[in-house]
Design a protein around this motif. Structure first.
Motif, PDB file in Angstrom:
ATOM      1  N   HIS A  90     -33.369 -17.926  59.575  1.00 17.45           N
ATOM      2  CA  HIS A  90     -33.689 -17.362  58.258  1.00 17.45           C
ATOM      3  C   HIS A  90     -34.468 -16.052  58.392  1.00 17.45           C
ATOM      4  CE1 HIS A  90     -34.537 -17.376  53.980  1.00 17.45           C
ATOM      5  NE2 HIS A  90     -35.827 -17.225  54.237  1.00 17.45           N
ATOM      6  N   VAL A  91     -35.462 -16.030  59.274  1.00 11.05           N
ATOM      7  CA  VAL A  91     -36.303 -14.834  59.429  1.00 11.05           C
ATOM      8  C   VAL A  91     -35.514 -13.683  60.060  1.00 11.05           C
ATOM      9  CG1 VAL A  91     -38.263 -13.899  60.772  1.00 11.05           C
ATOM     10  CG2 VAL A  91     -38.503 -16.063  59.518  1.00 11.05           C
ATOM     11  N   GLY A  92     -34.655 -13.986  61.022  1.00 11.89           N
ATOM     12  CA  GLY A  92     -33.948 -12.923  61.734  1.00 11.89           C
ATOM     13  C   GLY A  92     -34.918 -12.077  62.539  1.00 11.89           C
ATOM     14  N   LEU A  93     -35.673 -12.753  63.431  1.00 12.59           N
ATOM     15  CA  LEU A  93     -36.765 -12.086  64.144  1.00 12.59           C
ATOM     16  C   LEU A  93     -36.272 -11.061  65.166  1.00 12.59           C
ATOM     17  CD1 LEU A  93     -38.007 -14.318  67.017  1.00 12.59           C
ATOM     18  CD2 LEU A  93     -36.401 -15.260  65.374  1.00 12.59           C
ATOM     19  N   ASP A  94     -37.112 -10.048  65.399  1.00 11.77           N
ATOM     20  CA  ASP A  94     -36.887  -9.108  66.499  1.00 11.77           C
ATOM     21  C   ASP A  94     -37.651  -9.533  67.742  1.00 11.77           C
ATOM     22  OD1 ASP A  94     -35.290  -7.224  64.992  1.00 11.77           O
ATOM     23  OD2 ASP A  94     -37.145  -6.709  63.932  1.00 11.77           O
ATOM     24  N   ILE A  95     -38.766 -10.245  67.519  1.00 15.27           N
ATOM     25  CA  ILE A  95     -39.608 -10.686  68.632  1.00 15.27           C
ATOM     26  C   ILE A  95     -40.400 -11.909  68.171  1.00 15.27           C
ATOM     27  CG2 ILE A  95     -41.635  -9.222  68.096  1.00 15.27           C
ATOM     28  CD1 ILE A  95     -41.428  -8.493  71.207  1.00 15.27           C
ATOM     29  N   GLY A  96     -40.653 -12.847  69.098  1.00 15.79           N
ATOM     30  CA  GLY A  96     -41.258 -14.108  68.670  1.00 15.79           C
ATOM     31  C   GLY A  96     -42.436 -14.555  69.514  1.00 15.79           C
ATOM     32  N   ILE A  97     -43.447 -15.077  68.834  1.00 16.60           N
ATOM     33  CA  ILE A  97     -44.597 -15.671  69.518  1.00 16.60           C
ATOM     34  C   ILE A  97     -44.796 -17.069  68.966  1.00 16.60           C
ATOM     35  CG2 ILE A  97     -47.083 -15.523  69.970  1.00 16.60           C
ATOM     36  CD1 ILE A  97     -46.844 -12.480  69.399  1.00 16.60           C
ATOM     37  N   ASN A  98     -44.618 -18.069  69.824  1.00 19.67           N
ATOM     38  CA  ASN A  98     -44.895 -19.433  69.418  1.00 19.67           C
ATOM     39  C   ASN A  98     -46.302 -19.806  69.882  1.00 19.67           C
ATOM     40  OD1 ASN A  98     -44.012 -21.977  68.257  1.00 19.67           O
ATOM     41  ND2 ASN A  98     -44.151 -22.768  70.344  1.00 19.67           N
TER      42      ASN A  98
END
Ligand code: CO
Length: 364
Positions: free
Chosen positions: A229-237
């Protein structure tokens, strides 16, 4: 600035909340309460994850932060004629952590307390005393006299969620905290503190989507839909890590120690972090003088795995708060690690402008 008292109130609210996998409503309400006043927009996806958008100085890159709302729990399978509850586990329980514990069953009539009964040692043969208890043989005693009593008077029905009964307690003068559900309410706390920090300074050079995910403990389900849904470019969990600093655990099993800073996972069974993002986080931590640890785990799964392979893929990393005794009624974290993890997340997000993210997204 968040005082220790405010921090403890937030941590107590989050960890005391009843929210087994699939029944995250009470935790979602807390996150909505905390993030709505500072977010640009808040919505839920079709599976129930809460997505809070924070507009910065630029629409792209899209930075996704995530932490999961669900905790390990149980679900009522059936009620015996005598009024005992048989249950389905939700998440990865060790059988020995289930026995002789207090639980809270959330029913349509309100909360009911029960215990996983254990056979008295007085009637056990010597060899039976050394044997492990198996979950199939366990049951919850709520004090009911019959199935009818459990159903009609107490309101218990198949499908009702059951959470550990355990209360947030500061240890060692508040330097360490004991609670259930640090996995992953500590991640939600870190995300909240980082967003407060980001909101108090210059606008960040990106758009942040802070996602409180559902159903992580049964296969990273909420992260899958919300990342798409977000369509992230970069992710931090942001997760609870595995501390390896108490008797009986070895440095080959886990390398983090509580009180020595947040950790990044270099390997777990669900994901390898993006190498450039990994090195970037290491550099930011050094520059900001934030202690950082590493963990190479053979097992474990976490939401970052879904973030990094959503749509066409996105560089992702897992930042963890070292935690002792995960997946039980009583786990321990250190206050400084929570504060340092939040500082690190905010410092990284502040530096994720479009040029930097373009560089991190490139492969040789
Ligand atoms: Co977790």
């Amino acid at each position: 600035m968040t005082t220790h008292e405010e921090l403890e109130r937030l941590l107590a609210d989050l960890t005391n909340a009843h929210g087994p996998t699939g029944f995250e409503g009470p935790v979602r309400a807390i996150m909505r309460r905390e993030l709505s006043p500072i977010a640009s927009a808040v919505e839920t996806d079709g599976l129930g994850s809460l997505i809070a958008r924070f507009d910065g100085a630029a629409e792209r890159p899209r930075v996704m932060l995530a932490a999961h709302m669900d905790e390990l729990g149980l679900m009522v399978r059936r009620i015996t004629d005598e009024g005992f509850l048989k249950f389905q586990t939700l998440g990865g329980w060790l059988d020995q952590s289930l026995i002789n514990q207090r639980w809270i069953i959330r029913t349509r009539n309100g909360d009911v307390t029960g215990i996983t009964g254990v056979k008295s040692v007085h009637v056990m043969s010597v060899e039976a005393r050394g044997r492990l208890f198996k979950r199939e043989d366990m049951f919850i005693d709520v004090g009911a006299t019959s199935r009818r009593d459990a159903e009609e008077r107490l309101g218990i029905h198949p499908g009702d969620p059951i959470a550990p009964d355990s209360t947030f307690t500061p240890l060692a003068g508040g330097e360490r905290y004991l609670a259930k559900a640090w996995d992953d309410r500590v991640g939600l706390a870190v995300m909240t503190l980082a967003l407060r920090d980001l909101r108090s300074g210059e606008p960040h050079p990106n758009t942040v989507f802070a996602v409180s995910t559902v159903q992580e403990e049964v296969g990273l389900r909420g992260a899958e839909t919300s990342a798409h849904h977000v369509g992230l470019d970069i992710g931090i969990n942001i997760e609870s890590g595995v501390a390896g600093d108490y008797p009986g655990i070895t440095a080959d099993e886990a390398q983090e120690r509580i009180g020595e800073g947040p950790a990044i996972f270099l390997h777990d069974s669900s994901m390898l972090p993006n190498q450039r993002l990994r090195d970037f986080v290491i550099d930011v931590a050094a520059e900001a003088a934030i202690p950082l640890q590493f963990n190479v785990l053979s097992g474990y799964g976490q939401d970052g795995a879904q973030m990094q392979r959503a749509r066409a893929g996105a560089p992702s990393i897992n930042i963890a708060v070292p935690t002792r005794y995960l997946h039980s009624h009583n786990s321990i974290v250190a206050r400084d690690d929570i504060l340092n993890a939040a500082k690190l997340v905010a410092a990284v997000v502040r530096r994720l402008d479009s040029d930097t993210v373009e560089r991190l997204r490139a492969f040789d």
